[in-house]
Design a protein around this motif. Structure first.
Motif: not given
Length: 418
Positions: A95-115
């Motif tokens: 999903d994060a990779k798709a947002i980075a490719q398809q959202a023109p307003s997105a400058q940079i995108v990062s995904a994370y897991l947290q525990r």
């Protein structure tokens, strides 16, 4: 024969007489001032603390970035209990990779897991927050290693067991000033090599942003969490940095549509994710702190009202006690205005002196609170001016009725008083 009442005392002499009268009753004067001191110090200290907390929060949010969108996975349910955001496996790295490719307003995108997990080194151990991230996380969060390095693309792709420590974890496990790079720690029984230490970021409210460890997202997903998404690598959230703050609304609209299409969500179905705007969070918190400060200052204002009533009561008692003195002064030629001015001056001196002490006390309380709780020390000149103006006004208003009563006393009746 008519007595002449044309003599008027100079201001300096009225002030001197008022001060002498107050000094002769030090205990009563001090107790009278107490209400004003408490009220003014409360107003100054609460206003200062509120502004300091507000500024600290603004600085922390600025450090995180006001051009950031956070996308959280949906909430899982256990029976009828809904768990926190990110507890359900509704977002993936894809999903994060798709947002980075398809959202023109997105400058940079990062995904994370947290525990949260237990981390061990030698005989030391600590419970801390583990973040499994990709390579873009440092840039999105504006946080970089101060020593060593962040993991690279090869280490991310091969799920290498490497870790970057937050300063708090470094101090807890290795001691102040120790160099942990090259050492191996154990996270939930898995060995990780320390390759860097992040720069300090301080606390955000109760959250210590230095009490964290960063490892590759792939390693965390495979070794510490387990792949629990049907397609791809499950994540708790996605961070998106827009080109500027004005692009946040457009970015939010784009991300919402991209995720709805990818997750096959159509009206009237509810979204299985939630998007928060960092700028909106900052504005909301600022408004809440502002309203809370106004509310508490209003409560502190009640102390000033009580202090004013105390001044009025004491001045009325003083008029009764000094009836004979007033009669003698009138017999010697003191005018009604001279009597009025003296008693009014006494009330103003009490409140002004109490206001001055209250301002100093309020500033000291605010400075102490700022030092203890580690937020900026802010004292607005306007609050000091307003505080002193309030104390002066309280004295003026509280002294009017007692002063008028004293000025209206008949000199013959006053002289006959015991």
């Amino acid at each position: 024969m008519q007595r002449q009442n044309s003599y008027t005392l100079p201001i300096s002499e009225i002030l001197s007489m008022a001060t002498e009268a107050l000094w002769s009753n030090k205990l009563r004067t001090g107790l009278t001032m107490l209400g004003v001191i408490i009220g003014i110090s409360s107003v100054i200290s609460i206003t200062s603390v509120g502004q300091g907390v507000q500024k600290a929060t603004e600085q922390q949010i600025q450090a995180l970035g006001t051009d950031i969108l956070q996308v959280f996975a949906g909430s899982a349910r256990s029976g009828n209990v809904r768990q926190g955001l990110g507890s359900s496996s509704t977002l993936t790295w894809e999903d994060a990779k798709a947002i980075a490719q398809q959202a023109p307003s997105a400058q940079i995108v990062s995904a994370y897991l947290q525990r949260n997990a237990q981390v061990v080194y030698g005989g030391q151990n600590t419970s801390t927050t583990i973040y499994g991230t990709d390579l873009n996380y440092p840039e999105v969060r504006n946080t970089y290693p101060q020593s060593g390095r962040f993991f690279n693309e090869e280490e991310l792709n091969t799920a290498k067991q490497v870790a970057v420590l937050g300063p708090t974890v470094q101090r807890t496990l290795f001691g102040e000033g120790a160099n942990p790079i090259g050492e191996r720690i154990r996270i939930q029984g898995e060995a990780y090599e320390v390759i860097g230490v992040m720069e300090p970021k301080g606390s955000q409210g109760p959250i210590d942003r230095d009490d964290q460890i960063f490892i590759p997202l792939t390693s965390m997903s495979a070794r510490l969490v387990g792949n629990n998404a049907l397609n791809g690598v499950s994540v708790n959230g996605i961070l998106l940095k827009a080109s500027n703050q004005e692009q946040l609304e457009a970015a939010q609209f784009q991300v919402t549509n991209i995720l709805r299409l990818r997750h096959n969500i159509f009206p009237p179905q509810a979204d299985d994710f939630r998007i928060t705007n960092q700028a909106d969070i900052a504005n909301t918190f600022t408004n809440v702190v502002g309203l809370f400060t106004v509310m508490v200052v209003a409560i502190a204002g009640i102390s000033l009202l009580v202090g004013g009533i105390g001044i009025a009561n004491i001045m009325l008692v003083s008029v009764v006690e000094r009836t004979r003195e007033i009669g003698i002064r009138k017999a010697l030629g003191a005018t009604n205005s001279a009597i009025l001015n003296q008693f009014l001056t006494e009330a103003i001196v009490i409140s002004a002196l109490g206001g001055g002490i209250g301002i100093v006390g309020g500033v000291m309380i605010a400075a102490t609170a700022a030092a203890i709780f580690k937020f900026p020390f802010v004292v607005s000149p306007l609050s000091i001016i307003a505080g002193f103006g309030l104390s002066f006004s309280v004295g003026l208003l509280a002294g009017v009725i007692p002063a008028r009563n004293a000025a209206k006393l008949d000199p013959i009746t006053a002289l006959r008083s015991d």
